[in-house]
Design a protein around this motif. Sequence first.
Motif, PDB file in Angstrom:
ATOM      1  N   SER A  78      34.676 101.202  -0.607  1.00 19.83           N
ATOM      2  CA  SER A  78      35.079  99.965  -1.271  1.00 19.83           C
ATOM      3  C   SER A  78      35.576 100.276  -2.677  1.00 19.83           C
ATOM      4  CB  SER A  78      33.931  98.959  -1.310  1.00 19.83           C
ATOM      5  OG  SER A  78      32.841  99.478  -2.045  1.00 19.83           O
ATOM      6  N   CYS A  82      39.745  99.353   2.315  1.00 25.33           N
ATOM      7  CA  CYS A  82      39.508  98.311   1.314  1.00 25.33           C
ATOM      8  C   CYS A  82      40.741  98.087   0.457  1.00 25.33           C
ATOM      9  CB  CYS A  82      38.309  98.689   0.434  1.00 25.33           C
ATOM     10  SG  CYS A  82      38.464 100.329  -0.323  1.00 25.33           S
ATOM     11  N   MET A 122      43.650  91.058   1.854  1.00 25.11           N
ATOM     12  CA  MET A 122      43.837  90.717   0.447  1.00 25.11           C
ATOM     13  C   MET A 122      45.160  89.965   0.285  1.00 25.11           C
ATOM     14  SD  MET A 122      42.730  90.749  -2.652  1.00 25.11           S
ATOM     15  CE  MET A 122      41.358  91.906  -2.539  1.00 25.11           C
ATOM     16  N   THR A 159      41.809  96.055  -3.482  1.00 23.29           N
ATOM     17  CA  THR A 159      41.413  95.323  -4.673  1.00 23.29           C
ATOM     18  C   THR A 159      42.637  95.150  -5.552  1.00 23.29           C
ATOM     19  OG1 THR A 159      39.747  95.149  -6.415  1.00 23.29           O
ATOM     20  CG2 THR A 159      40.800  97.288  -6.140  1.00 23.29           C
ATOM     21  N   ARG A 202      30.804  94.189  -7.169  1.00 23.09           N
ATOM     22  CA  ARG A 202      31.643  93.050  -7.554  1.00 23.09           C
ATOM     23  C   ARG A 202      31.765  93.062  -9.075  1.00 23.09           C
ATOM     24  NH1 ARG A 202      32.841  93.048  -3.121  1.00 23.09           N
ATOM     25  NH2 ARG A 202      32.815  91.374  -1.569  1.00 23.09           N
ATOM     26  N   SER A 255      40.407  95.466   6.241  1.00 14.58           N
ATOM     27  CA  SER A 255      40.443  94.838   4.916  1.00 14.58           C
ATOM     28  C   SER A 255      41.566  93.817   4.851  1.00 14.58           C
ATOM     29  CB  SER A 255      40.626  95.908   3.821  1.00 14.58           C
ATOM     30  OG  SER A 255      41.782  96.687   4.082  1.00 14.58           O
ATOM     31  N   LEU A 292      42.779  86.829  -8.551  1.00 14.24           N
ATOM     32  CA  LEU A 292      42.708  86.597  -7.104  1.00 14.24           C
ATOM     33  C   LEU A 292      43.439  85.320  -6.718  1.00 14.24           C
ATOM     34  CD1 LEU A 292      38.997  87.548  -6.393  1.00 14.24           C
ATOM     35  CD2 LEU A 292      41.006  88.740  -5.512  1.00 14.24           C
ATOM     36  N   GLU A 335      36.746  98.385  -6.667  1.00 12.90           N
ATOM     37  CA  GLU A 335      36.699  97.250  -7.583  1.00 12.90           C
ATOM     38  C   GLU A 335      37.316  97.726  -8.902  1.00 12.90           C
ATOM     39  OE1 GLU A 335      36.200  93.341  -8.101  1.00 12.90           O
ATOM     40  OE2 GLU A 335      35.385  94.352  -6.338  1.00 12.90           O
ATOM     41  N   THR A 336      37.935  96.818  -9.624  1.00 11.08           N
ATOM     42  CA  THR A 336      38.534  97.176 -10.905  1.00 11.08           C
ATOM     43  C   THR A 336      37.987  96.265 -11.997  1.00 11.08           C
ATOM     44  OG1 THR A 336      40.427  95.670 -10.662  1.00 11.08           O
ATOM     45  CG2 THR A 336      40.688  97.921  -9.818  1.00 11.08           C
TER      46      THR A 336
END
Length: 1215
Positions: free
Chosen positions: A1025, A982, A942, A984, A1064, A940, A772, A1027-1028
């Motif tokens: 949503s 979303c 990012m 990610t 998360r 969203s 991130l 997440e990875t």
Amino acid sequence: MASTSSSSSPSSSSASSHHHELIHPHLLRELVTLINSHVNSLLSSPKARKTIENKCTSSLNSTREHKSLDMSEQTVLGNLYHGIQNVELCIKSKCSQHIITCEKMLQAPASLDENGITAGVSNAFLVCCAYFYLCLLRKLVEGDEVQVALYFLQALVVSPGLVKSELAPELYKSVVESCIVPLRPELGCGVEGVRWGATSYKAWLMYYQVISYGQQPTLLMDTSPEFRSTKACSTSSSKSYEHVQLHNQNCVKVHPIDPQQNEHAATIEPTVSNKVSEKSGVKRLQDLLLEDQSDTSSLYSDTSEYAVDDAQEYVVEFDKSLRTLREALEEQQLETSITMSKTPETLSFSSPSSELVFWNCLQNEDEPTCQTFQREYTRESSPRRDEILFSGENSYRVEQAEIVEKVISKLCFSENDNDDDSMSVEITTVYEMLASKPGLKYSLLKDVILDQLLMALSTSKEEGVTRASVSILLSIISSNPSVIEDAKKKGLNLNDLTNALKRDVHEAAVLIYLINPSPNEIMSLDLMPTLIKIICCYKSGLNLNSKKSLVMTPPLASIMIIQVLVTAFDYETNSTHLAEICSPKVISGLVNVPRNGNIEEVITLADILVKCMRFDGQCRYHISQFTPISPFISLILSNHKDGILVGLEYYHELLRMPRSSSTSLLHQLKEQGGIDIICVLLLAIQQTQPEYKVLAASLLLQLDVLEESVDNILNREVAIKTLLESLTCEGNPDAQQLAAYILSNLGGTYAWSGESYTKAWLVKKTGLNSMLHKNIVKNIDWLDDTLQDCGTEVWCAKVARDIIKLGDPVFYALEKGLKSKNKRVSRYCLTTIAWIGCEIVKGSDNLRCLACDILLSTIEQYVHPGMELEERLLACLCIYNYTFGRDGVRESLRRLSSITWMAEELLKVADYYMPNKWRISCVHTQVLEANYNGSGAVNSLMYYRGHLFSGYSNGSIKVWDIKGQTATLILDIMEHKKAVTCFTLMEQGNYLLSGSSDKTIRIWQMFERQMQCIEVITTKDSIQSLETCGEMIFVVTHNHKMKVFDSSRKVKDVLKNKHVKCIRSSQGKVYIGCMDSSIQELYIGNNRQQEIKAPSKSWRMQNKPIYSLALYKDWLYSASTCVDGSKIKDWKRQSKAQVSIVTEKRANVLAMNIVEDFIYLNTSNSPSNLEIWLRGTQHKVGRLSAGSKITSMLTANDMILCGTESGLIKGWIPL
């Protein structure tokens, strides 16, 4: 004495109008001897020369004093005056260079129209004087007796009276009595008779001069095998022989052949007589071109009365006579005696009954012979066209141009084009002979050749004809470059050449370059695809029909034109052209085009390659692989100023590559350039412009760093001081910025794209690991092998040691750069201080303290929020290397402690020395606002590859470039069909994933600053949503189901007995917030599931899901009607959270984010506001208004960003 006369032609009543006398060589030799003898006497008598000079210049002196003369008249008179005066110098010195210069002066007045007037002086006077003095000059050149005679005869033709009375009275009398009068006694010794006789002698002398081209003139030999003697005759008195007129394309006049071959005469069928070799064309053409009996000036004289209509009438009459003769010959079936020449393809015959005979005595006077005129037949595949040769004084000039044109056409553009090289040589030879002769006549014949070639180029649709015309034009221009100007004046058309070029006549590229069109004209031709084809074809070894004698090759001309296309226009146009050549195939072709050793050619190529590398950095790799190094070293080692400058630019761009590769290139430069390149760079530092001084200093320093020799210390000091002086010179901002940039990367590295990776390499040393956080930094591919290059560390240490040896001046210069108003300069200096610090920390404490005292107070400003993340990290690295913390930066270090271990260590030191002195500012300042109407809510946000991505309700993804407080939209992507819900990041491969209500997941990759969707994953439900974790993708759908996609994209359900609201992931674990207020922990490695927070047992909490989860260091926070937080390991042991925040009226917390000291909450009571809570004390300290309902949140680099229902994006930072 042998002489000749003429008889009447059957086609004309006036013999004198159409016939010339055949002059016995004995008379020609006598004339040449007489003229040369007199000229010798004159050259040996200074007194006589002075008398003639006074007579010639007396008229010029008075005229040149008039101020009313225009420039052209002054030039002509001046050339004649100074030419006459310089003859005396040439006679005394006999210097060939002086003779050539003097001849050029006299050529200008010699080319005047004899019937005109220049500055009040008769042109006949000027022309006659000019030719007379050309005669004297030519005598100074050994072995040129014939040309001496020709110049004198030309003066006699122009003005017999002036020669008789002023210039050469005795010679005039001797020539007229001994040579001219015996030809035609009836004309006497009047002016017209003298002019006619001089013209006839001049024409025959020219003939013998041409047939002996490149050898000793046949005329001056006692005997000559040049003509075939077929019949002996005695010549005790004047006789005349008819100069026969021929009217047939297959029958042209040739000079006779060797008499010895008479013994080998053979008889062949008449049909065989139509054959002739193409090779003989040049001799026939030379005979035709140089047989003319007239002179340049006579074209303007009053004797030119024969009109074109008369010539055409003559052609008709002669054609009729020739057909009658042929019919008679066929009826009588006359035998024809065929004589073979030495060339097997050339056949000649003599017909006793045809009367096609003329005498030409070449033996001594005691052995006179005669020769039968011979006809030569040529087999033609094209339709027969009549050609005629006739000899009238005036009509001959008219017909000559037509015949030349036809012969040129036949010779150059026959259907058999297998011998283009031979044709080019032949026509070029003829053109050179014409070009070497002064006078309008020869210019007209040259014009015929150019006209024919240009006509074929513009009108022919046959590729062979077009190729031949271009080839011959180039061959002529290669021998005489000034011809290109003549061709341009005659209408050499760019469009015709472009059409030829596009028909694969690649030599046309050379002509286009030589024409030197304007950039706009070049661009309008749309040449780039064809030029690329030429270069690539040459590389692959295809035959381009290039001639060795060309001034340059087609590929080289293509490079010259490409340079114009990529440099002469605005940025957008140049970029369009550059995009067409920035491929490995074209680059390989460009660098492998053979060059003629001309420095300008290497400069052009280097300029193009520099532009390519700046446009597309990936070209750098291909150039480094394909390009030989020696030609570009020669640029720097040359004495050519532009070559040195372009060479410096070239290596500055090329060396922007990974450090190991650039070190290898520097070793090659050092080996091949040796000490010479060091000397040139030292001179360039002293003598070139400021920007190039910096480039020279950079290259010099890098070369010297390769060998840390004591002998090179002075060179390194000179280079470093030059860079520091430019850095501190604010009067030249361009040189200052360039010096700062070079210094910032001197100890670092680059990617192959040319992007500086020094910052990335240094930031990596700070311990930046989170994907991130890495994606907040712009233009860095963290997976690039460059960042793993171990050679960078070694190189950095070498350069840093050399720089810090200078001591104070280095730090003061860097401090001044840090304070520069130019933000780029200050950032570059920060990078320089950071990599120098990596070596300073290893040195003495005194040096570190000195650097700290000078630099630290300025560096501190870069640690605070509001600066770019990489700048804050570099400042942290500097503080860590130069000192162990100061109170002024503790708060900023604390905010960085979650990003880099260095900040955390510095913070511990600060806390140890100054405990309990926290100063937390709760004031937030808005630093960003971006709005795009018409796309709906921002669902969203990012950061990816340094840019801010926002997903909208209409399915669009917008990419923003954030600079300071300005957001610029750089991409608008419309791939999803419904709302983007979303984002990610996937660490493996550094991909961006987007989820949407259209039931798809799209995987994106940044490629050359463009987003490409590389994969689409389809689901059965809308995505809420994502997440990875590793290669696994966790999906929460709108119906609160949780699915997992593995690397093969097989899907399976997880937590089937739970309804999931949010997720998360961190360090191989996934934390799942459920609708029943429980929190689940999932271990990816062993797929083990554990509940770390049980569902609420209170009936009032059953419908209160976990809306949001946040991870901060080893803490996990959950948001529902309140915010609970504990260390992750404590969630499993304690039922009650360690930290709890209750919102007003127990409103639901819809979204939550944490930045070091603050917790930001968006609640259902105030959906358009962000509440600010202190994380340590759990006190509410303020709120931020977004203006409308908040639909997304993101924290990055101490900044809190939110997207709203109206499409607005806002951002704040704490002061």
